[in-house]
Design an enzyme around this catalytic site. Structure first.
Site, PDB file in Angstrom:
ATOM      1  N   HIS A  23       9.144 -15.667  -4.216  1.00 27.65           N
ATOM      2  CA  HIS A  23       8.680 -16.979  -4.719  1.00 27.65           C
ATOM      3  C   HIS A  23       9.654 -17.436  -5.795  1.00 27.65           C
ATOM      4  CE1 HIS A  23       5.169 -19.805  -5.815  1.00 27.65           C
ATOM      5  NE2 HIS A  23       6.225 -20.200  -6.513  1.00 27.65           N
ATOM      6  N   HIS A  25      11.944 -20.906  -7.478  1.00 30.55           N
ATOM      7  CA  HIS A  25      12.332 -22.320  -7.551  1.00 30.55           C
ATOM      8  C   HIS A  25      13.794 -22.390  -7.966  1.00 30.55           C
ATOM      9  CE1 HIS A  25       8.148 -23.730  -7.237  1.00 30.55           C
ATOM     10  NE2 HIS A  25       7.877 -22.614  -7.882  1.00 30.55           N
ATOM     11  N   LYS A 109       4.554 -23.918   2.666  1.00 29.07           N
ATOM     12  CA  LYS A 109       3.888 -23.855   1.358  1.00 29.07           C
ATOM     13  C   LYS A 109       2.841 -24.939   1.226  1.00 29.07           C
ATOM     14  CE  LYS A 109       3.294 -22.646  -2.962  1.00 29.07           C
ATOM     15  NZ  LYS A 109       4.190 -22.672  -4.103  1.00 29.07           N
ATOM     16  N   HIS A 146      -0.449 -22.372  -3.118  1.00 30.49           N
ATOM     17  CA  HIS A 146      -0.702 -22.557  -4.548  1.00 30.49           C
ATOM     18  C   HIS A 146      -2.222 -22.682  -4.628  1.00 30.49           C
ATOM     19  CE1 HIS A 146       0.311 -23.963  -8.692  1.00 30.49           C
ATOM     20  NE2 HIS A 146      -0.982 -24.215  -8.597  1.00 30.49           N
ATOM     21  N   HIS A 184       1.495 -16.298  -6.791  1.00 34.38           N
ATOM     22  CA  HIS A 184       1.323 -16.146  -8.241  1.00 34.38           C
ATOM     23  C   HIS A 184      -0.137 -16.008  -8.656  1.00 34.38           C
ATOM     24  CE1 HIS A 184       0.795 -20.415  -7.598  1.00 34.38           C
ATOM     25  NE2 HIS A 184       2.064 -20.704  -7.626  1.00 34.38           N
ATOM     26  N   ASP A 257       8.182 -16.651  -9.207  1.00 33.88           N
ATOM     27  CA  ASP A 257       7.854 -18.028  -9.593  1.00 33.88           C
ATOM     28  C   ASP A 257       8.752 -18.511 -10.722  1.00 33.88           C
ATOM     29  OD1 ASP A 257       6.563 -20.482  -9.370  1.00 33.88           O
ATOM     30  OD2 ASP A 257       4.936 -19.899 -10.710  1.00 33.88           O
TER      31      ASP A 257
HETATM   32  C1  NCD Z   1       6.409 -24.608 -10.582  1.00 38.63           C
HETATM   33  C2  NCD Z   1       7.584 -25.587 -10.700  1.00 38.63           C
HETATM   34  O1  NCD Z   1       7.953 -25.925 -11.823  1.00 38.63           O
HETATM   35  O2  NCD Z   1       8.145 -25.977  -9.665  1.00 38.63           O
HETATM   36  N1  NCD Z   1       5.728 -24.545 -11.840  1.00 38.63           N
HETATM   37  C3  NCD Z   1       4.908 -23.553 -12.272  1.00 38.63           C
HETATM   38  O3  NCD Z   1       4.330 -23.686 -13.343  1.00 38.63           O
HETATM   39  N2  NCD Z   1       4.734 -22.441 -11.583  1.00 38.63           N
HETATM   40  C4  NCD Z   1       5.522 -25.025  -9.477  1.00 38.63           C
HETATM   41  C5  NCD Z   1       4.512 -23.988  -9.085  1.00 38.63           C
HETATM   42  O4  NCD Z   1       4.853 -22.972  -8.476  1.00 38.63           O
HETATM   43  O5  NCD Z   1       3.328 -24.195  -9.392  1.00 38.63           O
HETATM   44 ZN    ZN Z   2       6.111 -21.699  -7.875  1.00 41.78          ZN
END
Ligand code: NCD
Ligand code: ZN
Length: 357
Positions: A23, A25, A109, A146, A184, A257
């Site tokens: 996971h 970003h 997702k 999520h 998460h 995450d």
């Molecule tokens: C994530 C993001 O910033 O893309 N933020 C977070 O707080 N985890 C999005 C997500 O996974 O919820």
């Molecule tokens: Zn995330």
């Protein structure tokens, strides 16, 4: 996995199979270029989240995004980005079939609309996505969720537990073969839900939810860099997550995450949710597992269970960590801006010494 110790109860060196982050970003453009090397230095593969602006809703877009990630990697890196599609209320069964056939997209997702960063294009009512879910169940393409309701009548700390009962349990009844990763997870309720579900249901656990409880949001003042979604919970939940992650169950595996936002976007009257952890993406987990007295289980959590869930081969090669404290910078470069990482200005006990790229 190998643990070396100088004296009993003092492991000084950990040898892992190269781990995966299921996971992550990575963003796009200058932000992507700023962060991707941190993950590639530790992980062989990562499942890249699709919540770009605009979101990655087609296989074609996922393939193009993957090319941009590969182009942003340091020379010589063999980091393999695994892609996900962003589920919308108009995702068709044909798009799911294309995703599965591509071999590049390994998951879809679900963002409940309004639940988190760039989720506006997400799903308001999961019943609107039945055709896509049925195709995913049939083709064995997992749904990453999520897991939070967006109902303003539900307390923000209860949104995960309510989602599991109100949305996910009925969806699994309608689609018993659907493979699901509850992303998460943050609560004891989520641990229990995943443990009690069939073998097609698993969960990722982040380093911040293993190491911090909600007091970290308010210690000495408001701490925007500890704000993520789902938000940190009480200590009893952190303890339940740490136990789940370290007990050796294949249902719980690594998904960081790591979610970079600029310092300015975080330190704001309405700050963004997301914690950046990729600069210490495996070291933080080593710390958590050591805290639980379970370093010998880190390899399965970080390098085996996730790959097995997704039907991927285990990675070749190893990553070696040593007990060699280092200081986390106060901020990192982030395009024209700055990025405040988890543990900024603090100390990390474990360092990657071999096998990183
Ligand atoms: C994530 C993001 O910033 O893309 N933020 C977070 O707080 N985890 C999005 C997500 O996974 O919820
Ligand atoms: Zn995330």
């Amino acid at each position: 996995m190998r643990l070396s110790q100088a004296k009993p109860n003092a492991v000084t060196r950990i040898t892992l199979t190269r781990p995966d982050d299921f996971h992550l970003h990575l963003r796009d453009g200058a932000a992507l270029a700023a962060v991707v090397a941190d993950s590639a230095a530790r992980f062989a593969r990562a499942l890249v989240m699709p919540n770009l602006k605009p979101p990655v809703v087609t296989t074609e877009q996922a393939i193009a995004y993957r090319e941009r990630i590969l182009a942003a990697l340091p020379a010589g890196s063999d980091f393999n980005p695994l892609m996900s599609l962003y589920l919308t209320e108009t995702t068709s069964a044909e798009e799911i079939a294309r995703a599965k056939e591509s071999g590049v997209v390994i998951a879809v997702k679900l963002y409940p609309a309004g639940a988190t960063t760039n989720s506006d294009a997400g799903v308001r009512d999961l019943l609107s996505a039945e055709a896509a879910l049925a195709a995913m169940a049939e083709l064995g393409l997992p749904l990453c969720v999520h897991g939070e309701v967006v109902d303003s009548a539900v307390d923000v700390f209860d949104r995960e537990a309510v989602f599991l009962q109100r949305v996910l349990a009925p969806a699994l009844e309608r689609h018993p073969n659907l493979r699901v990763v509850v992303e998460h997870i943050t609560t004891r309720e989520a641990v229990r839900f995943v443990a009690a579900a069939g073998s097609g249901v698993a969960a990722t656990v982040t380093p911040q939810h293993l190491l911090l409880n909600r007091n970290a949001l308010f210690s000495g003042g408001l701490r925007p860099h500890h704000y993520c979604l789902p938000v940190l919970k009480r200590e009893l939940h952190r303890e339940a997550l740490l136990l789940a992650a370290t007990q050796g169950s294949p249902k719980f595996f690594l998904g960081s995450d790591s979610a970079p936002h600029s310092r300015q976007a975080k330190e704001s009257a309405c700050g963004c949710a997301g914690i950046y952890s990729a600069h210490a993406g495996i070291e933080l987990y080593a710390e958590a597992f050591e805290l639980a007295g379970a370093l010998e289980r880190l390899d399965d959590f970080a390098s085996r269970f996730g790959a097995e869930f997704y039907g991927l081969p285990r990675n070749q090669g190893q990553l070696v960590l040593e007990r060699q404290p280092w200081s986390v910078p106060e901020a990192l470069a982030f395009g024209d801006e700055r990025l405040v990482p988890l543990r900024a200005g603090g100390e990390m006990p474990w360092r990657v010494v071999e096998g990183g790229q």
